[in-house]
Scaffold this active site. Sequence first.
Site, PDB file in Angstrom:
ATOM      1  N   ASN A 169      -9.644  -4.492  -6.016  1.00 31.11           N
ATOM      2  CA  ASN A 169      -8.110  -4.451  -5.864  1.00 31.11           C
ATOM      3  C   ASN A 169      -7.680  -3.417  -6.678  1.00 31.11           C
ATOM      4  O   ASN A 169      -8.468  -2.819  -7.439  1.00 31.11           O
ATOM      5  CB  ASN A 169      -7.538  -5.721  -5.975  1.00 31.11           C
ATOM      6  CG  ASN A 169      -6.077  -5.803  -5.626  1.00 31.11           C
ATOM      7  OD1 ASN A 169      -5.796  -5.263  -4.591  1.00 31.11           O
ATOM      8  ND2 ASN A 169      -5.000  -6.425  -6.438  1.00 31.11           N
ATOM      9  N   LYS A 170      -6.467  -3.101  -6.597  1.00 28.27           N
ATOM     10  CA  LYS A 170      -5.700  -2.105  -7.615  1.00 28.27           C
ATOM     11  C   LYS A 170      -6.287  -1.951  -8.955  1.00 28.27           C
ATOM     12  O   LYS A 170      -6.235  -3.141  -9.719  1.00 28.27           O
ATOM     13  CB  LYS A 170      -4.142  -2.337  -7.607  1.00 28.27           C
ATOM     14  CG  LYS A 170      -3.340  -1.516  -8.266  1.00 28.27           C
ATOM     15  CD  LYS A 170      -3.565   0.158  -8.017  1.00 28.27           C
ATOM     16  CE  LYS A 170      -3.518   0.553  -6.591  1.00 28.27           C
ATOM     17  NZ  LYS A 170      -4.246   1.606  -6.589  1.00 28.27           N
ATOM     18  N   GLN A 195       3.257   0.517  -8.074  1.00 29.74           N
ATOM     19  CA  GLN A 195       3.492  -0.172  -6.803  1.00 29.74           C
ATOM     20  C   GLN A 195       4.242  -1.683  -7.105  1.00 29.74           C
ATOM     21  O   GLN A 195       5.129  -2.184  -6.510  1.00 29.74           O
ATOM     22  CB  GLN A 195       2.144  -0.575  -6.163  1.00 29.74           C
ATOM     23  CG  GLN A 195       1.572   0.376  -5.390  1.00 29.74           C
ATOM     24  CD  GLN A 195       0.598   1.441  -6.337  1.00 29.74           C
ATOM     25  OE1 GLN A 195       0.725   1.393  -7.607  1.00 29.74           O
ATOM     26  NE2 GLN A 195      -0.166   1.725  -5.607  1.00 29.74           N
ATOM     27  N   ASP A 210      -8.303  -4.960  -1.470  1.00 28.33           N
ATOM     28  CA  ASP A 210      -8.840  -3.918  -0.803  1.00 28.33           C
ATOM     29  C   ASP A 210     -10.168  -4.100   0.088  1.00 28.33           C
ATOM     30  O   ASP A 210     -10.277  -3.441   1.485  1.00 28.33           O
ATOM     31  CB  ASP A 210      -8.804  -2.663  -1.313  1.00 28.33           C
ATOM     32  CG  ASP A 210      -7.228  -2.401  -1.736  1.00 28.33           C
ATOM     33  OD1 ASP A 210      -6.706  -3.178  -2.895  1.00 28.33           O
ATOM     34  OD2 ASP A 210      -6.577  -1.699  -1.044  1.00 28.33           O
ATOM     35  N   ARG A 258       0.747   2.721   2.279  1.00 27.53           N
ATOM     36  CA  ARG A 258      -0.540   2.307   1.455  1.00 27.53           C
ATOM     37  C   ARG A 258      -0.445   0.572   1.566  1.00 27.53           C
ATOM     38  O   ARG A 258       0.254   0.066   2.036  1.00 27.53           O
ATOM     39  CB  ARG A 258      -0.489   2.706   0.068  1.00 27.53           C
ATOM     40  CG  ARG A 258       1.016   3.046  -0.785  1.00 27.53           C
ATOM     41  CD  ARG A 258       1.573   1.661  -0.933  1.00 27.53           C
ATOM     42  NE  ARG A 258       0.872   0.710  -1.638  1.00 27.53           N
ATOM     43  CZ  ARG A 258       1.165  -0.556  -1.724  1.00 27.53           C
ATOM     44  NH1 ARG A 258       2.378  -0.962  -0.754  1.00 27.53           N
ATOM     45  NH2 ARG A 258       0.397  -1.667  -2.159  1.00 27.53           N
ATOM     46  N   GLY A 259      -1.588   0.174   0.877  1.00 24.21           N
ATOM     47  CA  GLY A 259      -2.066  -1.387   0.983  1.00 24.21           C
ATOM     48  C   GLY A 259      -2.825  -1.597   2.065  1.00 24.21           C
ATOM     49  O   GLY A 259      -2.591  -0.877   3.261  1.00 24.21           O
ATOM     50  N   ALA A 260      -3.929  -2.341   1.981  1.00 19.78           N
ATOM     51  CA  ALA A 260      -5.279  -2.359   2.585  1.00 19.78           C
ATOM     52  C   ALA A 260      -4.692  -2.674   4.339  1.00 19.78           C
ATOM     53  O   ALA A 260      -5.041  -1.883   5.182  1.00 19.78           O
ATOM     54  CB  ALA A 260      -5.957  -3.135   2.140  1.00 19.78           C
ATOM     55  N   ARG A 273      -8.836   7.622   2.824  1.00 17.11           N
ATOM     56  CA  ARG A 273      -9.016   6.753   1.590  1.00 17.11           C
ATOM     57  C   ARG A 273     -10.382   5.792   1.890  1.00 17.11           C
ATOM     58  O   ARG A 273     -10.454   4.977   2.842  1.00 17.11           O
ATOM     59  CB  ARG A 273      -7.777   5.987   1.271  1.00 17.11           C
ATOM     60  CG  ARG A 273      -6.489   6.516   1.056  1.00 17.11           C
ATOM     61  CD  ARG A 273      -5.357   5.831   0.649  1.00 17.11           C
ATOM     62  NE  ARG A 273      -5.619   5.494  -0.775  1.00 17.11           N
ATOM     63  CZ  ARG A 273      -4.951   4.408  -1.546  1.00 17.11           C
ATOM     64  NH1 ARG A 273      -4.064   3.912  -0.813  1.00 17.11           N
ATOM     65  NH2 ARG A 273      -5.251   4.339  -2.841  1.00 17.11           N
TER      66      ARG A 273
HETATM   67  O1  MRU Z   1      -3.566   2.227  -3.743  1.00 16.21           O
HETATM   68  P1  MRU Z   1      -2.983   1.095  -2.754  1.00 16.21           P
HETATM   69  O2  MRU Z   1      -1.419   0.940  -3.150  1.00 16.21           O
HETATM   70  O3  MRU Z   1      -2.949   1.366  -1.494  1.00 16.21           O
HETATM   71  O4  MRU Z   1      -3.501  -0.215  -3.299  1.00 16.21           O
HETATM   72  C1  MRU Z   1      -2.990  -1.423  -2.677  1.00 16.21           C
HETATM   73  C2  MRU Z   1      -3.516  -2.600  -3.543  1.00 16.21           C
HETATM   74  O5  MRU Z   1      -4.369  -2.503  -4.204  1.00 16.21           O
HETATM   75  C3  MRU Z   1      -3.206  -3.884  -2.932  1.00 16.21           C
HETATM   76  O6  MRU Z   1      -3.230  -4.945  -3.728  1.00 16.21           O
HETATM   77  C4  MRU Z   1      -4.123  -4.228  -1.460  1.00 16.21           C
HETATM   78  O7  MRU Z   1      -4.290  -3.307  -0.879  1.00 16.21           O
HETATM   79  C5  MRU Z   1      -3.534  -5.508  -1.040  1.00 16.21           C
HETATM   80  S1  MRU Z   1      -2.289  -5.189   0.121  1.00 16.21           S
HETATM   81  C6  MRU Z   1      -1.892  -6.547   0.810  1.00 16.21           C
END
Ligand code: MRU
Length: 350
Positions: free
Chosen positions: A252-253, A201, A242, A45-47, A88
């Site tokens: 973002n999250k 996270q 994201d 996970r994470g963009a 996603r």
């Molecule tokens: O749902 P996730 O864990 O994929 O969400 C991740 C985030 O919101 C991060 O802050 C974002 O992807 C930036 S990662 C460098």
Amino acid sequence: MFKTIEWTSDGVRMIDQTRLPGEEVYRTCRNYQEVAEAIRSMVIRGAPAIGVAAAMGVALGIKNSSAQSIPELRSDFETIADVISKTRPTAVNLFWAIKRMRETFENALSEPGSETEKILRVRTCLVEEAQRVLAEDIAVNEAMGRHGAALLQDSSTVLTHCNAGALATGGYGTALGVIRAAVADGKRIGVFADETRPFLQGARLTAWELAKDGIPVTVITDNMAGHFMKESKIQAVIVGADRIASNGDVANKIGTYTVAVLARENHVPFYVAAPLSTIDLNIASGDEIPIEERSPSEVTHWRGILTVPENVNARHPAFDVTPHRYVTAIITERGVAREPYVETLKALFR
Ligand code: MRU
């Protein structure tokens, strides 16, 4: 040092982020469907990491394809791209990576040669391109770190939300990359990691990777950020993204928007660190960003244990949008952008 994701002769190998911090185990996805499932279930996970996984998933799918003709190979490509693109919706890096793989696919086909040679070439080129996506992502994060480190003061405490670190990228991290770069410059930086309900996270992943690096980290629950800002215990906020719209609105999250509003109220700068692959110039504002709604069971349960009364409703939007007026600056690999984002973000692509 752990590797978030890598290409191996057996398939795409990734650290299983659903098992951290308790267990450091790795999973090898042997076909594109397994890669898609790993993205959907947040094993990865994470963009930016999702972007790398998508690129490798496409490469793996085409490598395993039994297509004997170019139309068959094209049809397989579209099936693979379709399955991966439905995993996603919010992180634009996923779509950016698929587009990049599609261009590589077409370029490889456009070179002269017999049909068999072209099919072989497409396979090789896609595997190489996916590995380039990974290598470039790490380099981009290091560049972002160099640009952003100057914004962090010596002996300061920085709040971050979710995980925008090595685990969320090919390596090094976006927001955590900036912190790592500041620490490498000799600055004493402490990090407050928002726990980040419901997937934790921050508590599980950010704390894990910063502790591994020896960077002082303190986990707080999401509802403590305002208190610590008011007590002047936080000098800056830095988060990842994201998707960033042309006007600088940042998805973002979930919970990021709350942090940004609290930062403004308390005169704390709110920075976003994200690569150009996260900026979506095709959309005018954050209103157009699709927000993933994940299963309510991730809110009502923790690792199978029910944490609310039975049969109550729950909601789980996984992201929120922070309006650009709350964003002090956006740190990218090409430099730091500030208002008016409509102009400064576009200029980064020239
Ligand atoms: O749902 P996730 O864990 O994929 O969400 C991740 C985030 O919101 C991060 O802050 C974002 O992807 C930036 S990662 C460098």
